[in-house]
Design a protein around this motif. Structure first.
Motif, short mmCIF file in Angstrom:
data_model
loop_
_atom_site.label_atom_id
_atom_site.label_comp_id
_atom_site.label_asym_id
_atom_site.label_seq_id
_atom_site.Cartn_x
_atom_site.Cartn_y
_atom_site.Cartn_z
N TYR A 33 0.83 -1.21 0.00
CA TYR A 33 0.00 0.00 0.00
C TYR A 33 0.86 1.26 0.00
O TYR A 33 0.43 2.32 0.43
CB TYR A 33 -0.92 -0.02 1.23
N SER A 34 2.09 1.12 -0.52
CA SER A 34 3.01 2.26 -0.55
C SER A 34 2.47 3.42 -1.37
O SER A 34 2.89 4.57 -1.18
CB SER A 34 4.36 1.82 -1.10
N CYS A 35 1.53 3.14 -2.26
CA CYS A 35 0.93 4.21 -3.07
C CYS A 35 0.19 5.22 -2.21
O CYS A 35 -0.05 6.35 -2.63
CB CYS A 35 -0.03 3.61 -4.09
N CYS A 36 -0.17 4.83 -0.99
CA CYS A 36 -0.96 5.70 -0.12
C CYS A 36 -0.18 6.10 1.13
O CYS A 36 -0.77 6.27 2.21
CB CYS A 36 -2.27 5.02 0.26
N TYR A 37 1.13 6.26 0.98
CA TYR A 37 1.95 6.73 2.11
C TYR A 37 1.64 8.19 2.40
O TYR A 37 1.55 9.02 1.50
CB TYR A 37 3.43 6.58 1.77
N TYR A 38 1.43 8.49 3.69
CA TYR A 38 1.19 9.86 4.16
C TYR A 38 2.35 10.27 5.05
O TYR A 38 2.57 9.63 6.09
CB TYR A 38 -0.11 9.94 4.97
N PRO A 39 3.09 11.31 4.71
CA PRO A 39 4.17 11.75 5.60
C PRO A 39 3.62 12.05 6.99
O PRO A 39 2.51 12.58 7.13
CB PRO A 39 4.68 13.03 4.92
N PRO A 40 4.37 11.70 8.04
CA PRO A 40 3.87 11.92 9.40
C PRO A 40 3.86 13.40 9.77
O PRO A 40 4.45 14.24 9.08
CB PRO A 40 4.87 11.15 10.26
N THR A 46 10.78 10.53 12.63
CA THR A 46 11.60 9.35 12.95
C THR A 46 10.72 8.10 13.13
O THR A 46 11.17 6.98 12.89
CB THR A 46 12.42 9.58 14.23
N LEU A 47 9.47 8.30 13.55
CA LEU A 47 8.56 7.16 13.73
C LEU A 47 8.25 6.47 12.41
O LEU A 47 7.94 5.28 12.37
CB LEU A 47 7.27 7.62 14.40
N SER A 48 8.32 7.22 11.31
CA SER A 48 8.02 6.68 10.00
C SER A 48 8.97 5.56 9.60
O SER A 48 8.60 4.64 8.87
CB SER A 48 8.06 7.80 8.95
N GLU A 49 10.22 5.67 10.08
CA GLU A 49 11.26 4.70 9.70
C GLU A 49 11.58 3.72 10.84
O GLU A 49 12.32 2.76 10.62
CB GLU A 49 12.54 5.45 9.32
N ALA A 50 11.04 3.95 12.02
CA ALA A 50 11.38 3.13 13.19
C ALA A 50 10.81 1.72 13.04
O ALA A 50 9.81 1.52 12.35
CB ALA A 50 10.85 3.77 14.46
N PRO A 51 11.44 0.74 13.68
CA PRO A 51 10.86 -0.61 13.65
C PRO A 51 9.51 -0.64 14.36
O PRO A 51 9.22 0.22 15.20
CB PRO A 51 11.89 -1.46 14.39
N GLN A 62 -3.04 4.69 14.98
CA GLN A 62 -3.65 5.97 14.61
C GLN A 62 -3.07 6.55 13.32
O GLN A 62 -3.72 7.36 12.66
CB GLN A 62 -3.45 6.98 15.75
N ASN A 63 -1.85 6.12 12.95
CA ASN A 63 -1.17 6.67 11.77
C ASN A 63 -0.62 5.54 10.90
O ASN A 63 0.57 5.53 10.55
CB ASN A 63 -0.02 7.58 12.22
N PRO A 64 -1.46 4.59 10.51
CA PRO A 64 -0.94 3.40 9.83
C PRO A 64 -0.31 3.69 8.47
O PRO A 64 0.52 2.92 8.01
CB PRO A 64 -2.19 2.52 9.67
N TYR A 65 -0.70 4.80 7.86
CA TYR A 65 -0.20 5.10 6.51
C TYR A 65 1.03 6.01 6.54
O TYR A 65 1.51 6.41 5.49
CB TYR A 65 -1.33 5.73 5.68
N SER A 66 1.52 6.30 7.74
CA SER A 66 2.71 7.14 7.89
C SER A 66 3.94 6.33 8.29
O SER A 66 4.97 6.91 8.63
CB SER A 66 2.46 8.24 8.93
N HIS A 67 3.82 5.02 8.26
CA HIS A 67 4.94 4.14 8.60
C HIS A 67 5.22 3.27 7.37
O HIS A 67 4.40 2.44 6.98
CB HIS A 67 4.59 3.27 9.80
N ASP A 298 -11.03 -5.78 5.79
CA ASP A 298 -10.13 -5.06 4.87
C ASP A 298 -8.72 -4.92 5.46
O ASP A 298 -8.14 -3.83 5.49
CB ASP A 298 -10.70 -3.69 4.52
N ILE A 299 -8.15 -6.01 5.95
CA ILE A 299 -6.77 -5.96 6.45
C ILE A 299 -5.84 -5.67 5.28
O ILE A 299 -5.85 -6.39 4.28
CB ILE A 299 -6.40 -7.29 7.13
N HIS A 300 -5.06 -4.61 5.38
CA HIS A 300 -4.13 -4.27 4.30
C HIS A 300 -2.84 -3.65 4.80
O HIS A 300 -2.01 -3.20 4.00
CB HIS A 300 -4.81 -3.35 3.27
N THR A 301 -2.64 -3.62 6.12
CA THR A 301 -1.38 -3.15 6.69
C THR A 301 -0.94 -4.14 7.77
O THR A 301 -1.75 -4.88 8.33
CB THR A 301 -1.53 -1.75 7.32
N LYS A 302 0.34 -4.13 8.07
CA LYS A 302 0.90 -5.10 9.01
C LYS A 302 0.30 -4.97 10.41
O LYS A 302 0.09 -5.96 11.10
CB LYS A 302 2.42 -4.93 9.11
N ASN A 303 0.02 -3.74 10.85
CA ASN A 303 -0.41 -3.54 12.23
C ASN A 303 -1.77 -4.15 12.53
O ASN A 303 -2.16 -4.26 13.68
CB ASN A 303 -0.42 -2.04 12.58
#
Length: 349
Positions: A33-40, A46-51, A62-67, A298-303
């Motif tokens: 779903y990288s097409c729908c990435y939202y910058p944090p 830093t949370l965007s790149e954190a494990p 709360q911010n599934p599309y910013s990671h 509609d599960i589409h992200t890891k979290n």
């Protein structure tokens, strides 16, 4: 095409509709779903790149599309396999996998998962939202787009002989893009040839489902074999919802397990809770639409996987169904939502 009539087409071949069992009509098992990435937000970069780790799980919810990593569900085949086995143990029989072109569809992995878990998996043909359409897709005629979808159902998708059993999810934006309109028209034409089920991802606006149905009808679609997804984030007004229900398509409440304080993709929307979804489904049943309601996650992200503290593919069976009973939805109505209605929709006419 006569060989499809009265059957359901899974990634392992045709089956009798009676074998479906409990069915989730809108899930993803392998996609990006990288097409729908939202910058944090500022200060959270830093949370965007954190494990993905325990202390970040609430932020991630709360911010599934910013990671960035969270959007790569296709990396989790082993975890998805484990969850499908849990889904089967909870009584689940079938998953409709709605990943289309533009979301890194992987029908080979879907076939592998079906073989290894015994869960029936139905793959989706077609194209996601216009923002994911390649220049080649945008330049295609309605006839060319139709031929692609028909071929994905009759012969196989992405250079394989693994066949799709539905068309969709067909992605739409608001306002609707020109290439999306062509894909909708092609969807209707393909359905006319195949007598197959179709499923739509509407734009995030209350008028979008109405606009989509008009376009499909004008192009000759069978609205009774059409699912409108994501109703829980699209039409909120009860009167307007009942007006839309009169058009005859399936109303899908497919974001069970998803709750946001602020919905990144449309801050104007207050995402309902699961309790509110249950009450809305009960209202539609009470109003006489029990034959036209479907539910999923509609599960589409890891979290959203249990591996990462999420609800998983079994959430509806494990948690929502018991609460539905508490709220006065009888078992025969629940069986309609999860068995009879999916079976009716997924069977080729």
């Amino acid at each position: 095409m006569s060989s499809l009539k009265g059957k359901v087409q899974t990634v392992l071949g045709l089956i009798d509709p009676s074998h479906l069992g409990y069915t989730m009509t809108h899930e993803h098992l392998a996609m990006s779903y990288s097409c729908c990435y939202y910058p944090p937000s500022s200060g959270q970069e830093t949370l965007s790149e954190a494990p993905i780790e325990m202390r970040n799980l609430f932020w991630l919810k709360q911010n599934p599309y910013s990671h960035k990593e969270n959007l790569l569900l296709h990396q989790e085949t082993d975890a998805v396999k484990e969850e499908l086995l849990q889904y089967k143990a909870a009584g689940g029989g079938t998953i409709v996998e709605n990943t289309t072109t533009g979301l890194k569809r992987d029908v080979k992995t879907l076939k592998q998962l079906a073989e290894e878990t015994g869960v029936h998996i139905i793959a989706g043909a077609g194209f996601y939202v216009g923002a994911t359409h390649s220049p080649e897709t945008q330049a295609m005629s309605v006839e060319q787009l139709t031929d692609i979808m028909v071929n994905e159902v009759l012969n196989g998708a992405d250079g394989t002989n693994i066949k799709c059993g539905v068309i969709g999810e067909i992605g739409c934006s608001w306002p609707l893009m020109e290439s999306e309109k062509k894909v909708l028209q092609a969807t209707a034409h393909a359905q006319s040839q195949l007598s197959c089920p179709i499923i739509i991802h509407p734009g995030r606006h209350g008028e979008s489902p109405f606009q989509i149905v008009r376009i499909l009808q004008e192009a000759g679609a069978d609205i009774s074999k059409t699912v409108m997804s994501h109703m829980d984030r699209t039409i909120f007004d009860e009167k307007k919802l009942l007006e839309f229900a009169e058009l005859g398509c399936y109303l899908e409440y497919d974001l069970f397990g998803t709750e946001f304080i602020l919905y990144q993709m449309n801050p104007d929307i207050d995402m309902p809770s699961d309790n509110e979804r249950i009450l809305r489904v009960r209202m539609l049943i009470d109003e006489g639409y029990e034959d036209k309601v479907l539910i999923a996650h509609d599960i589409h992200t890891k979290n959203r996987l249990k591996k990462y503290g999420g609800h998983g593919y079994s959430h509806i069976l494990e948690n929502i169904v018991p609460k539905m009973r508490v709220r006065g939805i009888s078992q025969d109505k629940i069986d309609k939502l999860l068995k009879a209605n999916p079976r009716q929709w997924l069977t080729f006419k």
